[in-house]
Write an enzyme that holds these catalytic residues in place. Sequence first.
Site, mmCIF file in Angstrom:
data_model
loop_
_atom_site.group_PDB
_atom_site.id
_atom_site.type_symbol
_atom_site.label_atom_id
_atom_site.label_comp_id
_atom_site.label_asym_id
_atom_site.label_seq_id
_atom_site.Cartn_x
_atom_site.Cartn_y
_atom_site.Cartn_z
ATOM 1 N N SER A 7 -20.933 -45.756 40.161
ATOM 2 C CA SER A 7 -20.265 -46.796 40.934
ATOM 3 C C SER A 7 -19.701 -47.871 39.999
ATOM 4 C CB SER A 7 -21.234 -47.373 41.965
ATOM 5 O OG SER A 7 -20.572 -48.157 42.913
ATOM 6 N N ASP A 63 -16.892 -39.878 49.845
ATOM 7 C CA ASP A 63 -17.521 -41.146 49.483
ATOM 8 C C ASP A 63 -17.316 -42.165 50.610
ATOM 9 O OD1 ASP A 63 -18.288 -43.582 48.277
ATOM 10 O OD2 ASP A 63 -17.690 -42.864 46.299
ATOM 11 N N HIS A 121 -21.389 -41.342 48.616
ATOM 12 C CA HIS A 121 -21.497 -42.141 47.396
ATOM 13 C C HIS A 121 -22.739 -41.749 46.595
ATOM 14 C CE1 HIS A 121 -20.229 -45.427 44.890
ATOM 15 N NE2 HIS A 121 -21.399 -46.021 44.977
#
Length: 846
Positions: free
Chosen positions: A705, A778, A812
Amino acid sequence: MSETAPKPVRAGRQRRAPRPLAAWAALPLLACTVLAGGWPQPAGAQPQASTASTYREPVPELRAIVDAPRPPQMSLSPRRDLIAMRQVPDLPGIDVVAQPELKLAGLRLHPRVHAASQFSFSSDLWLMEVESGAEQRIAGLPQPLGLASMAWSPDQRWLAFNRIDSASGANELWLVDVAARKARRLATGLNTVAGGAYSWLPDSRGLLVRLQTPQARPLPPADAVPTGPSIQQTDAGAGVRSVRTYQDLLRSENDAQVLEHYLTSQPARVGIDGKVTPLGATGLYIDTSPSPDGRYVLAQRVERPFSYLVPLSRFPRVIEVLDAATGKPVHTVARLPLVEGLPTGNDAVATGVRSIDWRSDAPATLVWAEAQDGGDPAREAEVRDAVFAHAAPFKGAPVRLAELGYRYGGIYWGRGDLAVLGEYWWKTRRSRTWRIHPDEPGRAPQLLFDVSFEDRYADPGSPMTAPDDAGHQRLLTSADGNSLFLSGDGASPEGDRPFLDRYDLATGRTERLFHSQAPYYEVPAVMLDNTGKRLLVSRESPTEPMNVYVHDADRPQPLRALTRFEHPTPQLRDISKEQIRYRRDDGVELTATLYLPAGYDASRDGPLPVLMWAYPQEFKSAAAASQVTDSPYRFNRVSYWGPLPFLARGFAVLDDPSMPIVGEGDAEPNDTYIRQLVASAQAAVDELARRGVGDPQRVAVGGHSYGAFMTANLLAHSRLFKAGIARSGAYNRTLTPFGFQSEERNYWQAQETYLAMSPFNYADRIKDALLLIHGEEDNNPGTFPMQSERMFAAVKGLGGNARLVMLPRESHGYRARESILHMLAETDDWLQHHVRQAPADHTAAN
């Protein structure tokens, strides 16, 4: 990690989440898409446009880490004498993760079971006695168990749990008779699309639930002909409103009707005898909670007009009080409008009723906050938030409990003359904690703490709580009612040393009751009495996994083991761990945890290839940025998610090296992001070389991330690393124009910063190997899969060395066992080829 704005701080303090007592019709899509050609390519080979391959598995030593046993999760009973134990299952397969899933208004849901998406369910449930440690089995549990969540009844006679079985379409409520150790099904057809849909009534005679109503709002035909285009409009003069980049939004009227079908539910009361009594009308409920006296229900439901720009949480909302016996509305608290944007700044909030809940120490009193400055942090105002209370029967005007100069952060309730209220202001990183007298709203509050919430060394701790007879959390106080109990991380230059203090409300003095002692890391998780002498404590060391102990200060041997969880990866028991300190060129002190493979000897084996795994963080002061984080005595748990598995492959690992981005005073941290980031990385590489354990010519950097964003920037602005591993990142900040991470300004206010921080703009400078991994679905705000696809295309088009792996059906955080194994295989190949075998001809600067 989310790219959204910082969240409000509970009771005015920003801390890491409390550490738990223990860590933790299918679609035929079974391929992982790999772009940039097959792996590896021979020297001089022309890259292919794309290839499709089946899932791969890594070498056995990495596969063993993925399949290591997981300890059970624990839930302490209200009387604190029993623990419900839940077995955490192995990772689900891709056949489970690839089940049909709808993405609507920021929600992800399983249509067959009317539930929020969840793929891992507890596979076993049993009880343990705190006093003896004896385990007790439960008869009548369904198979497969499929336990999604559970809740003790206030009187501890019952344990309710939500069972989900996607194969049969079951979404059920089950009940365990604690004394008889026997389970039975209580109700079917729960609707858990909007999260938890059941809660105990305070008399423990039943539960408040939300049930499916499939006929209430029929689904539109799957092949419905569009009735018209999707249209959005904005009016000039509305002012600047920041709108974060959200995923999974509604796109059409058809989507809106599908959302209504699955979100519509029927509130009901279910007795412990199984009798179901509907309460009032059906609606688009997102929350229902009974009052502490059981006479009322606080209900929140959304209504049209819906939005294509923001998720469900910003939709128009009706907040009302229902009669718990009939379900009829007795009071409307507020009708909140659609919120399609906020003023600029992390301290911006919506106007109107916010953070509403029942006061847990009163029969039926609602408490909420409202902005007094229009929700705009740029507006001058002495009072930012006001806190209101309104008691049943909800006649007359609400009472103003408090006026705050910061944003409301929550309340811990105790009694009529004691509640602890917190407020915070992100811009200055300040938080204040107050004692208020809720039954005397005109009485001046007492300031308990006024600190910087990024100053971990000064954190006084958070109040300890325990459930009362109605099941509501209340402040734990001393027998005379004059002292609180505070627990915290105990951060210090020697590392975290969790503590428990008694805090005298009259004098402000503290008495330390418990303090973690080397060579262990011990956390006072739960108070078993109201003196602070008997505790449930989690204890671990670098070589001993976390286990739970009963601590009794009055006994000669105060610790008694309650659990005996074994080392999940004994093959890695002898890895070494050291918390190291070093200095950046501007004087900021940095911290990292250095791991070395088992049996490694620097004088004999020489410098190792290194994997550095990090995540930048913003600070308002260099002093706070220089503070030590974590503890050298934490267990060396080798999780498949982080960098530690590669110790098994002969790499040194520098985990969580500080990457502070400091902006003191009026300076914005991100205006010097690149310079500070590279300086932090340079300091880490230099320290590894100084110690003789890391080869500076063979270092890789990686992160997930915002850590992936960091990785791409380091490769674009330095030649410190032979390779980078960037998972699920964002690389072009013009695609997140209304802020990202902790950045408050929008793109048009800080255009140069947005452009300078975007590694996409410097893809031509990336000369070292970049591995990009991303979930195809995601759901994290800001990290759209397109970010990795466009970054890869840029590097490829500019003649760079990159590889893009898109994981099917993954979000994610990757969930399927096949995806995790493939991720490790790709990462291992990248490290072996580009780092371990790298020639020693690396240039130190761009």
